[in-house]
Design a protein around this motif. Sequence first.
Motif, PDB file in Angstrom:
ATOM      1  N   ARG A 245       0.836  -1.209   0.000  1.00 24.22           N
ATOM      2  CA  ARG A 245       0.000   0.000   0.000  1.00 24.22           C
ATOM      3  C   ARG A 245       0.865   1.252   0.000  1.00 24.22           C
ATOM      4  O   ARG A 245       0.567   2.230  -0.686  1.00 24.22           O
ATOM      5  CB  ARG A 245      -0.951  -0.010   1.193  1.00 24.22           C
ATOM      6  CG  ARG A 245      -2.163  -0.915   0.992  1.00 24.22           C
ATOM      7  CD  ARG A 245      -3.196  -0.732   2.098  1.00 24.22           C
ATOM      8  NE  ARG A 245      -2.713  -1.170   3.396  1.00 24.22           N
ATOM      9  CZ  ARG A 245      -2.727  -2.422   3.833  1.00 24.22           C
ATOM     10  NH1 ARG A 245      -3.215  -3.376   3.065  1.00 24.22           N
ATOM     11  NH2 ARG A 245      -2.275  -2.722   5.038  1.00 24.22           N
TER      12      ARG A 245
ATOM     13  N   GLU B 178       2.235   1.839  -3.493  1.00 21.87           N
ATOM     14  CA  GLU B 178       1.189   2.416  -4.345  1.00 21.87           C
ATOM     15  C   GLU B 178       1.002   3.903  -4.047  1.00 21.87           C
ATOM     16  O   GLU B 178       0.871   4.718  -4.963  1.00 21.87           O
ATOM     17  CB  GLU B 178      -0.136   1.680  -4.141  1.00 21.87           C
ATOM     18  CG  GLU B 178      -0.182   0.294  -4.731  1.00 21.87           C
ATOM     19  CD  GLU B 178      -1.503  -0.402  -4.432  1.00 21.87           C
ATOM     20  OE1 GLU B 178      -2.479   0.268  -4.044  1.00 21.87           O
ATOM     21  OE2 GLU B 178      -1.537  -1.635  -4.596  1.00 21.87           O
TER      22      GLU B 178
ATOM     23  N   ASP C  69       3.918   5.828  -5.413  1.00 20.84           N
ATOM     24  CA  ASP C  69       3.825   5.919  -6.869  1.00 20.84           C
ATOM     25  C   ASP C  69       2.804   6.973  -7.290  1.00 20.84           C
ATOM     26  O   ASP C  69       3.026   7.710  -8.262  1.00 20.84           O
ATOM     27  CB  ASP C  69       3.493   4.559  -7.479  1.00 20.84           C
ATOM     28  CG  ASP C  69       4.636   3.551  -7.355  1.00 20.84           C
ATOM     29  OD1 ASP C  69       5.776   3.960  -7.021  1.00 20.84           O
ATOM     30  OD2 ASP C  69       4.388   2.349  -7.584  1.00 20.84           O
ATOM     31  N   SER C  70       1.690   7.050  -6.562  1.00 25.16           N
ATOM     32  CA  SER C  70       0.687   8.078  -6.859  1.00 25.16           C
ATOM     33  C   SER C  70       1.256   9.471  -6.615  1.00 25.16           C
ATOM     34  O   SER C  70       1.040  10.391  -7.417  1.00 25.16           O
ATOM     35  CB  SER C  70      -0.561   7.882  -5.992  1.00 25.16           C
ATOM     36  OG  SER C  70      -1.221   6.699  -6.346  1.00 25.16           O
TER      37      SER C  70
END
Length: 135
Positions: free
Chosen positions: A97, A100, A103-104
């Motif tokens: 998580r 992610e 990366d966002s």
Amino acid sequence: MRIGELARLTGASARSLRYYEQQGLIRSARSGGGQRYYAATEVARVHLIRRLFDAGLGSKVIAQLLPCVDSDDADIHEEAFGTMVRERDRLTADISRLVETRDSLNALIEANTRHRPGAGRCGPLPAGGGRHRDA
């Protein structure tokens, strides 16, 4: 030994040792004046507790694991093993998580960099430039 000596031998603060005792992770005997006295065996136990905390485990999980140290019962050892595997899997999911999320954020930084009108100024973010995720 008194709390200061246990702290010196383990590198744990006296405050941490009092917390460990409050959580039922270590035990002490009390003098008539209420001073804590620890058995020499608590040194190895505190070292183990610190390793478990360093591995990302909380005091409640550590309390579930410690019976394994005090027992030769195969069922208790198997239960401790299962607990550690579940905690590792939880940490792995948390890491995924976080990757992610990072990366966002990287995508938003890249979009912002492309649309900055000048150095040191942030331009408007493009529509749809990043994923929105409810936490």
